[in-house]
Design a protein around this motif. Structure first.
Motif, PDB file in Angstrom:
ATOM      1  N   ASP A   1     -24.832 -16.474 -85.796  1.00  0.00           N
ATOM      2  CA  ASP A   1     -25.593 -17.139 -84.740  1.00  0.00           C
ATOM      3  C   ASP A   1     -27.086 -17.198 -85.016  1.00  0.00           C
ATOM      4  O   ASP A   1     -27.748 -18.166 -84.637  1.00  0.00           O
ATOM      5  CB  ASP A   1     -25.367 -16.440 -83.393  1.00  0.00           C
ATOM      6  CG  ASP A   1     -23.997 -16.764 -82.830  1.00  0.00           C
ATOM      7  OD1 ASP A   1     -23.297 -17.599 -83.433  1.00  0.00           O
ATOM      8  OD2 ASP A   1     -23.623 -16.191 -81.800  1.00  0.00           O
ATOM      9  N   ASN A   2     -27.646 -16.159 -85.625  1.00  0.00           N
ATOM     10  CA  ASN A   2     -29.100 -16.136 -85.798  1.00  0.00           C
ATOM     11  C   ASN A   2     -29.533 -15.016 -86.758  1.00  0.00           C
ATOM     12  O   ASN A   2     -29.799 -13.890 -86.336  1.00  0.00           O
ATOM     13  CB  ASN A   2     -29.764 -15.932 -84.433  1.00  0.00           C
ATOM     14  CG  ASN A   2     -31.237 -16.260 -84.458  1.00  0.00           C
ATOM     15  OD1 ASN A   2     -31.913 -16.029 -85.458  1.00  0.00           O
ATOM     16  ND2 ASN A   2     -31.745 -16.804 -83.369  1.00  0.00           N
TER      17      ASN A   2
ATOM     18  N   PHE B   1     -39.197 -12.584 -79.544  1.00  0.00           N
ATOM     19  CA  PHE B   1     -39.698 -13.763 -80.226  1.00  0.00           C
ATOM     20  C   PHE B   1     -40.338 -14.733 -79.242  1.00  0.00           C
ATOM     21  O   PHE B   1     -39.905 -14.856 -78.106  1.00  0.00           O
ATOM     22  CB  PHE B   1     -38.565 -14.474 -80.968  1.00  0.00           C
ATOM     23  CG  PHE B   1     -38.092 -13.729 -82.186  1.00  0.00           C
ATOM     24  CD1 PHE B   1     -38.737 -13.876 -83.394  1.00  0.00           C
ATOM     25  CD2 PHE B   1     -37.005 -12.873 -82.109  1.00  0.00           C
ATOM     26  CE1 PHE B   1     -38.306 -13.188 -84.526  1.00  0.00           C
ATOM     27  CE2 PHE B   1     -36.561 -12.175 -83.228  1.00  0.00           C
ATOM     28  CZ  PHE B   1     -37.215 -12.334 -84.432  1.00  0.00           C
TER      29      PHE B   1
ATOM     30  N   GLN C   1     -34.626 -16.177 -79.367  1.00  0.00           N
ATOM     31  CA  GLN C   1     -33.658 -16.310 -80.466  1.00  0.00           C
ATOM     32  C   GLN C   1     -32.351 -15.616 -80.108  1.00  0.00           C
ATOM     33  O   GLN C   1     -31.959 -14.656 -80.763  1.00  0.00           O
ATOM     34  CB  GLN C   1     -34.208 -15.647 -81.736  1.00  0.00           C
ATOM     35  CG  GLN C   1     -35.548 -16.123 -82.198  1.00  0.00           C
ATOM     36  CD  GLN C   1     -35.432 -17.330 -83.090  1.00  0.00           C
ATOM     37  OE1 GLN C   1     -34.344 -17.697 -83.526  1.00  0.00           O
ATOM     38  NE2 GLN C   1     -36.545 -17.984 -83.345  1.00  0.00           N
ATOM     39  N   PRO C   2     -31.652 -16.087 -79.065  1.00  0.00           N
ATOM     40  CA  PRO C   2     -30.412 -15.401 -78.715  1.00  0.00           C
ATOM     41  C   PRO C   2     -29.313 -15.665 -79.740  1.00  0.00           C
ATOM     42  O   PRO C   2     -29.389 -16.649 -80.481  1.00  0.00           O
ATOM     43  CB  PRO C   2     -30.042 -16.016 -77.363  1.00  0.00           C
ATOM     44  CG  PRO C   2     -30.672 -17.356 -77.366  1.00  0.00           C
ATOM     45  CD  PRO C   2     -31.928 -17.237 -78.189  1.00  0.00           C
ATOM     46  N   PHE C   3     -28.306 -14.787 -79.774  1.00  0.00           N
ATOM     47  CA  PHE C   3     -27.087 -15.091 -80.520  1.00  0.00           C
ATOM     48  C   PHE C   3     -26.277 -15.994 -79.592  1.00  0.00           C
ATOM     49  O   PHE C   3     -25.571 -15.523 -78.706  1.00  0.00           O
ATOM     50  CB  PHE C   3     -26.315 -13.815 -80.850  1.00  0.00           C
ATOM     51  CG  PHE C   3     -27.122 -12.819 -81.642  1.00  0.00           C
ATOM     52  CD1 PHE C   3     -27.693 -13.180 -82.857  1.00  0.00           C
ATOM     53  CD2 PHE C   3     -27.319 -11.530 -81.188  1.00  0.00           C
ATOM     54  CE1 PHE C   3     -28.431 -12.274 -83.598  1.00  0.00           C
ATOM     55  CE2 PHE C   3     -28.054 -10.615 -81.919  1.00  0.00           C
ATOM     56  CZ  PHE C   3     -28.620 -10.977 -83.125  1.00  0.00           C
TER      57      PHE C   3
END
Lengths: 325, 248
Positions: free
Chosen positions: A193-194, B90, B94-96
């Protein structure tokens, strides 16, 4: 064991039982087809972990399929090993090869990494094509006594290979599911995801990438060894086929749903459905494959399963953690 | 010689980072006493976020020394700095996105504290409760509103068990009411003993929390001191604030 876990275990067990008893009710051609589907399911699950989760867009997985095939043949022909004993060797050899590749390839990112994996795969193919003792460019067949050592009759041999492929398909899927439900699975989903955020909360992304690459290569090689146990013959073109072992697998995962475990299952089903219904139409079949791929990715970045998940909220292999639980 | 007192949460000397000919930070030094809150202001492109990247290890400094509670962390990568107690939020959340709010926090707690998943659960839950996201724990993080995404940034940072929390413009884009809520939250976190470094353009929010302010311009520290001194410094006001703001 929670309710969802129980349902998944039950589902996988039932699927395994149905598949295992198929020799009782299915014909030879059907068994071959199901076996082939299982081998693709395994390859797709593995490539999905690599590209869909760890973000490693390898287009060189045919290196490891071929390596597995050659370990099978060299192990049995040159070293006199029983065929099944070559499977763990294929696992180790491909794992070590991948670790060596990683030293070079992990310096590359994105498209450069993809091209690097491809070049690495072609190099491995050239090495095997260049050794006359292993058949050179023409390839080499498993001798009759090795073939007989799998099982005495041809029928039984086909059953054995079929069961191995089923075990591999269901086994790989179950292993991937268990992995995603474990702590390293959290790291893989974070990475999917990131990556930036993953690093900032303490995930060791280089380690998880390295081990995913190595383990996926090792298992891909075992799949390769069993595929060629069915084919009974390897050649550089067949063993290191970009189209058969990489392009088809990428198609399966991308249309099925990259980054979702269910994607490999759905993609394999769709791919074989298309292939079996359209293979008689030659080039037309490839055009349909292309159109399907373009349509699916235009409407859903996460493939067919992504749409199902978003609109229907389904989950075949739930990996979610709930706070209430 | 760099000071290595554990009473100083963060001590950096001469941090330099250039991208080609562009010097993003030039000889930046700063010292943040444990338990205090430092605000960082400066025009866009002054090197504020780069400074955070150097502190968290997301970007490696060309030169400079850095210690965390007296421990030399200059050679630590981002992951080890997180384990040592540095967490960040951030500027752009910037979440999953494919995971739930709870899973986001769980990952931070499990890896940021090097715990088993089971042992990490209470920390994840606590972090979500602290920022007021517990009711949305099982919602996909991709569906959260901007305010909730900012809360999630905070929750995830807190879940790692930080000693030093770096906040990058969390008040930006918030309504007045949302902003006060975040300010309250940051104060609570500071009062719980977490040292804070906060980059913020929304000055009135910053002033409610920080003890000192550091001003960056063109990658250099041009002033550092208590807010009342800084906001009256003619050098600062001329390049950054404009004449009206000081009178307010």
């Amino acid at each position: 064991m929670s309710n969802t876990t129980l349902r998944v275990v039950l589902g996988l067990t039932v699927a395994a039982l149905i598949l295992a008893t198929a020799p009782l009710w299915a014909g030879r051609a059907d068994l071959r087809l199901i076996g082939e589907m299982m081998s693709y399911l395994a390859l797709a699950v593995l490539w999905n972990l690599l590209a869909g989760y760890a973000g490693l867009m390898s287009v060189g997985q045919h290196a490891f399929v071929g390596l597995g095939g050659y370990v099978l043949v060299i192990g049995t022909v040159s070293m006199g090993l029983p065929p099944l004993a070559t499977l763990p060797i294929a696992f180790v050899v491909a794992g070590l090869a991948a670790a060596a590749f990683a030293l070079l390839l992990f310096r590359l990112v994105g498209a450069y990494f993809a091209i690097g994996t491809w070049v690495a795969a072609e190099s491995v193919a050239l090495v095997f094509a260049g050794v006359p003792a292993w058949g050179g460019g023409a390839g080499i067949s498993l001798p009759a006594d090795v073939v007989r050592s799998i099982a005495e009759t041809r029928e039984m041999r086909e059953f054995v290979v079929y069961w191995l492929l089923c075990g591999l398909g269901i086994g790989t899927l179950s292993a991937a599911y268990t992995l995603i439900r474990s702590k390293p699975g959290l790291a893989l989903m974070a990475l999917r995801d990131n990556p930036t955020a993953a690093v900032s909360v303490g995930v060791n992304i280089s380690r998880i990438r390295f081990w995913t690459y190595v383990m996926v290569a090792a298992l891909t090689s075992v799949v390769g060894a069993i595929i060629f146990l069915q084919k009974l013959r390897v050649s550089p073109q067949a063993a290191f086929s970009l189209q058969d072992w990489t392009v088809a697998v990428i198609f399966i995962v991308v249309i099925g749903g990259i980054g979702r475990l269910e994607g490999a299952i759905v993609g394999t089903a769709v791919y074989f459905l298309l292939r079996e219904t359209l293979s008689g139409y030659g080039v037309f079949y490839l055009i349909v494959l292309g159109v399907v791929a373009i349509l699916v990715v235009s409407f859903s970045g996460r493939g067919i399963w992504g749409l199902v998940e978003r609109h229907l909220g389904w989950s075949l292999l739930p990996t979610g953690r709930r706070m209430s639980a | 010689m760099i000071e290595t007192s554990p009473a100083t949460a963060l001590h950096a000397i001469g941090l330099n980072k250039s991208y080609g000919a562009l010097a993003a930070t030039r000889d930046v030094s700063l010292s943040v006493p444990a338990g205090s809150a430092l605000g960082i202001i400066g025009p866009n492109g002054a090197g504020k976020t780069t400074l955070f990247n150097l502190i968290t290890g997301a970007v490696r400094a060309d030169s400079g020394e850095i210690t965390l509670f007296g421990e030399d962390i200059a050679r630590f990568d981002a992951r080890r700095r997180c384990l040592a107690g540095i967490a960040r939020s951030f500027q752009v959340p910037q979440p999953f996105t494919g995971l739930t709010t709870y899973e986001n926090a769980l990952i931070a707690a499990a890896f940021g504290r090097a715990l088993s998943e089971k042992a990490a659960r209470p920390h994840a839950r606590e972090a979500l409760e602290r920022v007021g996201l517990a009711r949305k724990a099982d919602m996909p993080a991709g569906n959260l509103t901007l305010l909730d995404r900012k809360r999630l940034e905070l929750a995830r940072a807190l879940a790692t068990g930080p000693r030093l929390l770096l906040l990058d413009e969390i008040a930006g884009g918030m309504t007045e009411a949302e902003c006060s809520e975040l300010v309250e939250l940051v104060r609570e976190i500071r009062d719980a003993g977490v040292t804070i470094v906060w980059i913020e353009h929304v000055l009135h929010a910053l002033l409610k929390v920080v003890d000192r302010i550091l001003v960056l311009d063109f990658g250099k520290v041009i002033a550092e001191g208590p807010p009342e001194t800084i906001l009256r410094d003619p050098h600062v006001t001329s390049i950054y604030l404009g004449p009206e703001e000081i009178q307010a």
